[in-house]
Design a protein around this motif. Structure first.
Motif, short mmCIF file in Angstrom:
data_model
loop_
_atom_site.label_atom_id
_atom_site.label_comp_id
_atom_site.label_asym_id
_atom_site.label_seq_id
_atom_site.Cartn_x
_atom_site.Cartn_y
_atom_site.Cartn_z
N VAL A 81 -3.87 11.02 -1.14
CA VAL A 81 -3.72 10.32 -1.58
C VAL A 81 -3.40 8.70 -0.83
CG1 VAL A 81 -1.47 8.55 -3.01
CG2 VAL A 81 -3.11 10.53 -4.19
N GLY A 130 1.58 6.30 -6.54
CA GLY A 130 0.51 7.53 -7.44
C GLY A 130 0.60 8.79 -7.32
N ILE A 190 2.26 1.69 -3.19
CA ILE A 190 1.10 2.20 -4.27
C ILE A 190 0.26 3.62 -4.49
CG2 ILE A 190 -1.47 1.89 -5.02
CD1 ILE A 190 -0.98 -0.40 -4.07
N ALA A 191 0.62 3.88 -3.15
CA ALA A 191 0.44 5.12 -2.36
C ALA A 191 1.38 6.52 -3.18
CB ALA A 191 -0.03 5.69 -0.78
N VAL A 225 -7.29 -0.43 0.40
CA VAL A 225 -6.47 -2.00 -0.30
C VAL A 225 -6.26 -2.46 1.08
CG1 VAL A 225 -4.35 -2.52 -1.05
CG2 VAL A 225 -5.33 -0.50 -1.91
N LYS A 261 0.42 -1.33 0.21
CA LYS A 261 0.00 0.29 0.10
C LYS A 261 0.64 1.18 -0.03
CE LYS A 261 -2.12 -0.84 4.26
NZ LYS A 261 -3.65 -1.02 4.52
N VAL A 286 -5.81 5.41 -0.31
CA VAL A 286 -5.25 3.96 -0.97
C VAL A 286 -5.34 3.00 0.36
CG1 VAL A 286 -3.03 2.79 -0.95
CG2 VAL A 286 -3.26 4.76 -2.98
N ASN A 287 -5.14 3.35 1.70
CA ASN A 287 -5.45 2.72 2.76
C ASN A 287 -6.59 2.26 3.56
OD1 ASN A 287 -3.76 2.05 5.43
ND2 ASN A 287 -4.37 2.84 6.47
#
Length: 371
Positions: A153, A34, A30-31, A161, A27, A157-158
């Motif tokens: 973001v 992104g 990804i965060a 995901v 995560k 995401v948290n």
């Protein structure tokens, strides 16, 4: 050999805490990625590292912590940007003003309401002043916007995901302590059936201290599990999938069998178990001459109590009633030496307290699992 190693790795990979840590890394990647993409390709930022850095600070182990720490990160980073622009605009950028910015930022980081993320004031100042302040001077609003995007973001995401629910990890700790208490009682009964000395009693006492240390870890895990349920969409979705009547029954069971209640009872059980080991270590057993009937009946109760607390499904006769019957039989036995009663009475009383706790923990665990 390889098959055993693969099996151990498979078991390790399925542990809740390991899965959560892996997801946390994923995560965060990804965060941050992104946020960097948005900053670089959408905002065309000259400082695209601010957004991923803010996202990196925001992705915490629970949604609740991400929201609270994200708010602190936003405030702290904004203060850091503003501090940099004020010092850079009015005093210029030099060794002394750079040091001044760090001094003010680190001092402000001690404020109670942003203490967890207060260091972001100083680090943001380093980024802004150290990346060419003259070219960044007209873009104060954009820098703050990038920080807000990074925090947003990270929170999104948290939330999306697989936000973690740490109830499985808490359950593992609770069940581990129950098993240790049960195994110790069974081991104690086996040793008392044979020859034993004060060395065993010392080992049992040390084992209760080790249980207390694990109990502290269990409390931390339970508190973390409670925090992971706050603002967690997975917890709300799980409740919606349960019919209303079943959900109400499940809520009542979970309240009665909460981890906090179980751990409080287990803590009491460990205290009585420690007192029991002290009695065995310091009591009147110098010659090792126990009454055979008392020893056989009492150790049978201890063994069954251990089985019951380690496995709530174990079939054993009511422990408390057996202890009462043992007391009555010992009183009626005129041949029992009077000097033995302080020791035997203390052993029976300690096991009576443990027996009540065994029943409570077993019932609570069954209710928790059914809930």
């Amino acid at each position: 050999m390889q098959q055993n190693s693969r099996h151990q790795l498979s078991l390790l990979a399925r542990r809740p805490e390991v899965v959560t840590d892996i997801l946390q890394v994923v995560k965060t990647v990804i965060a941050a990625t992104g946020a960097w993409w948005l900053s670089d390709n959408v905002l065309n930022s000259q400082m695209p590292f601010l957004a991923p850095w803010a996202a990196l600070l925001t992705v915490h182990a629970t949604v609740h912590r991400s929201l609270s720490r994200g708010a602190q990160s936003t405030i702290a980073s904004t203060l850091g940007v503003a501090l940099s622009f004020v010092i850079g605009n009015y005093l210029g950028v030099s060794v002394w003003t750079f040091a001044l910015a760090l001094l003010v930022g680190l001092t402000a980081a001690r404020l109670p309401w942003i203490r967890d993320e207060g260091i972001a004031i100083a680090t943001t100042g380093i980024f802004v002043l150290g990346s060419g302040f003259d070219s960044q001077q007209p873009f104060l609003g954009e820098r703050i916007l990038e920080l807000c995007i990074g925090v947003a973001v990270g929170i999104v995401v948290n939330l999306l995901v697989i936000p973690p629910l740490r109830d499985q990890q808490a359950a593992r700790y609770v069940d581990s302590i129950n098993r240790r208490m049960g195994d110790m009682l069974v081991n104690m009964a086996d040793e008392l059936d044979d020859d034993w000395d004060t060395a065993e009693a010392d080992d049992w006492f040390k084992e209760t201290e080790s249980m207390s240390h694990e109990l502290n870890s269990a409390w931390q895990s339970v508190r973390f599990a409670r925090e992971s349920q706050k603002a967690n969409p997975r917890d709300r979705l799980r409740r919606k999938r349960i019919p209303s009547d079943e959900a109400q029954d499940s809520q009542m069971s979970s309240e009665d069998a909460s981890y906090e209640n179980i751990l409080q009872r287990v803590d009491e059980g460990i205290s009585h178990l420690r007192h029991l080991t002290r009695t065995l270590r310091e009591g009147s057993y110098e010659n090792g001459q126990w009454d055979t009937r008392f020893r056989e009946q009492w150790t049978s109760v201890v063994r069954d109590a251990g089985r019951a607390i380690a496995d709530p499904d174990a079939e054993v006769e009511p422990i408390y009633q057996r202890l009462e019957q043992l007391s009555v039989r010992m009183v009626e036995d005129k041949g029992l030496p009077e000097r033995s009663w302080p020791l035997y009475g203390s052993l029976i009383a300690s096991m009576q307290h443990i027996a009540v706790i065994v029943d409570d923990v077993a019932s609570a665990r069954s209710a928790r699992e059914s809930g």
